[in-house]
Design a protein around this motif. Structure first.
Motif, mmCIF file in Angstrom:
data_model
loop_
_atom_site.group_PDB
_atom_site.id
_atom_site.type_symbol
_atom_site.label_atom_id
_atom_site.label_comp_id
_atom_site.label_asym_id
_atom_site.label_seq_id
_atom_site.Cartn_x
_atom_site.Cartn_y
_atom_site.Cartn_z
ATOM 1 N N THR A 68 1.866 -11.802 5.594
ATOM 2 C CA THR A 68 1.729 -13.193 5.173
ATOM 3 C C THR A 68 2.983 -13.752 4.523
ATOM 4 O O THR A 68 3.068 -14.946 4.262
ATOM 5 C CB THR A 68 0.568 -13.342 4.163
ATOM 6 O OG1 THR A 68 0.880 -12.574 2.991
ATOM 7 C CG2 THR A 68 -0.742 -12.886 4.766
ATOM 8 N N GLY A 69 3.930 -12.897 4.190
ATOM 9 C CA GLY A 69 5.137 -13.353 3.515
ATOM 10 C C GLY A 69 5.017 -13.292 2.007
ATOM 11 O O GLY A 69 5.902 -13.746 1.288
ATOM 12 N N VAL A 74 -4.201 -5.464 0.242
ATOM 13 C CA VAL A 74 -4.538 -4.693 1.435
ATOM 14 C C VAL A 74 -3.458 -4.928 2.485
ATOM 15 O O VAL A 74 -3.098 -6.064 2.772
ATOM 16 C CB VAL A 74 -5.917 -5.117 1.998
ATOM 17 C CG1 VAL A 74 -6.216 -4.380 3.294
ATOM 18 C CG2 VAL A 74 -7.005 -4.873 0.969
ATOM 19 N N ARG A 75 -2.913 -3.840 3.024
ATOM 20 C CA ARG A 75 -1.947 -3.929 4.122
ATOM 21 C C ARG A 75 -2.697 -3.656 5.411
ATOM 22 O O ARG A 75 -3.501 -2.727 5.485
ATOM 23 C CB ARG A 75 -0.821 -2.916 3.911
ATOM 24 C CG ARG A 75 0.020 -3.242 2.682
ATOM 25 C CD ARG A 75 1.045 -2.168 2.346
ATOM 26 N NE ARG A 75 0.576 -0.798 2.342
ATOM 27 C CZ ARG A 75 -0.079 -0.215 1.337
ATOM 28 N NH1 ARG A 75 -0.377 -0.901 0.264
ATOM 29 N NH2 ARG A 75 -0.430 1.054 1.408
ATOM 30 N N ALA A 76 -2.444 -4.456 6.430
ATOM 31 C CA ALA A 76 -3.185 -4.315 7.689
ATOM 32 C C ALA A 76 -2.232 -4.381 8.868
ATOM 33 O O ALA A 76 -1.132 -4.929 8.772
ATOM 34 C CB ALA A 76 -4.241 -5.414 7.798
ATOM 35 N N ASP A 77 -2.667 -3.805 9.985
ATOM 36 C CA ASP A 77 -1.943 -3.946 11.243
ATOM 37 C C ASP A 77 -2.943 -3.833 12.385
ATOM 38 O O ASP A 77 -4.089 -3.419 12.184
ATOM 39 C CB ASP A 77 -0.801 -2.931 11.377
ATOM 40 C CG ASP A 77 -1.254 -1.487 11.292
ATOM 41 O OD1 ASP A 77 -2.203 -1.115 12.012
ATOM 42 O OD2 ASP A 77 -0.661 -0.720 10.529
ATOM 43 N N VAL A 78 -2.509 -4.264 13.561
ATOM 44 C CA VAL A 78 -3.345 -4.206 14.762
ATOM 45 C C VAL A 78 -2.556 -3.556 15.884
ATOM 46 O O VAL A 78 -1.326 -3.610 15.899
ATOM 47 C CB VAL A 78 -3.845 -5.603 15.199
ATOM 48 C CG1 VAL A 78 -4.804 -6.181 14.189
ATOM 49 C CG2 VAL A 78 -2.685 -6.546 15.440
ATOM 50 N N ALA A 79 -3.277 -2.945 16.832
ATOM 51 C CA ALA A 79 -2.644 -2.299 17.974
ATOM 52 C C ALA A 79 -3.664 -2.196 19.102
ATOM 53 O O ALA A 79 -4.867 -2.391 18.889
ATOM 54 C CB ALA A 79 -2.136 -0.911 17.589
#
Length: 142
Positions: A68-69, A74-79
């Motif tokens: 988000t800058g 919470v840190r998130a990622d997608v794959a």
């Protein structure tokens, strides 16, 4: 220039342009997959990072961080992931990974579920009148 592409996880190679190409020399077209124009090796989906697929029996994409800058708890990622089954075209799935401190949780969704989730998130964002302006998210003040 090639080092810049490689730092982004892309690959680049010099090729001679065909006589009927009208774009300027040096122009690079980036496909929606995030990859540059080129052949996809047999046995891998176009989005696969092609590293350890046979050992894991699974194709994987690059993990895309949800950034988000500003600092987030919470840190998130997608794959994307798909089983590597010889001779079969297996549908990919979306993996949403969330980490808080030392705890990591993954949710695996079908592509249909991922598409519905994206629509639902847009609907909820519209309800909050949240908008992105100049690369930053703006939230209404109450």
């Amino acid at each position: 220039m090639i080092a810049l592409f490689e730092s982004g996880g892309w690959s680049a190679q010099s090729v001679v342009l065909a006589p009927d190409i009208e774009r300027p020399c040096g122009h690079v077209y980036r496909y929606a997959t995030g990859r540059l124009a080129g052949r996809v090796p047999a046995g891998h989906p176009s989005w696969c990072i092609r590293d350890g697929c046979r050992e894991r029996q699974q194709h994987r994409s690059r993990r895309l961080p949800v950034v988000t800058g500003r600092p987030e708890v919470v840190r998130a990622d997608v794959a994307l992931v798909a089983k590597d089954v010889s001779g079969m075209d297996v549908a990919p799935r979306l993996v949403l990974r969330a980490r808080e401190d030392d705890v990591c949780q993954e949710i695996v969704l079908s592509m249909a579920q991922a598409a519905v989730l994206a629509r639902r998130i847009r609907q909820l964002l519209d309800l909050t009148v949240t908008r992105q302006r100049n690369g930053r998210w703006r939230f209404p003040s109450h």
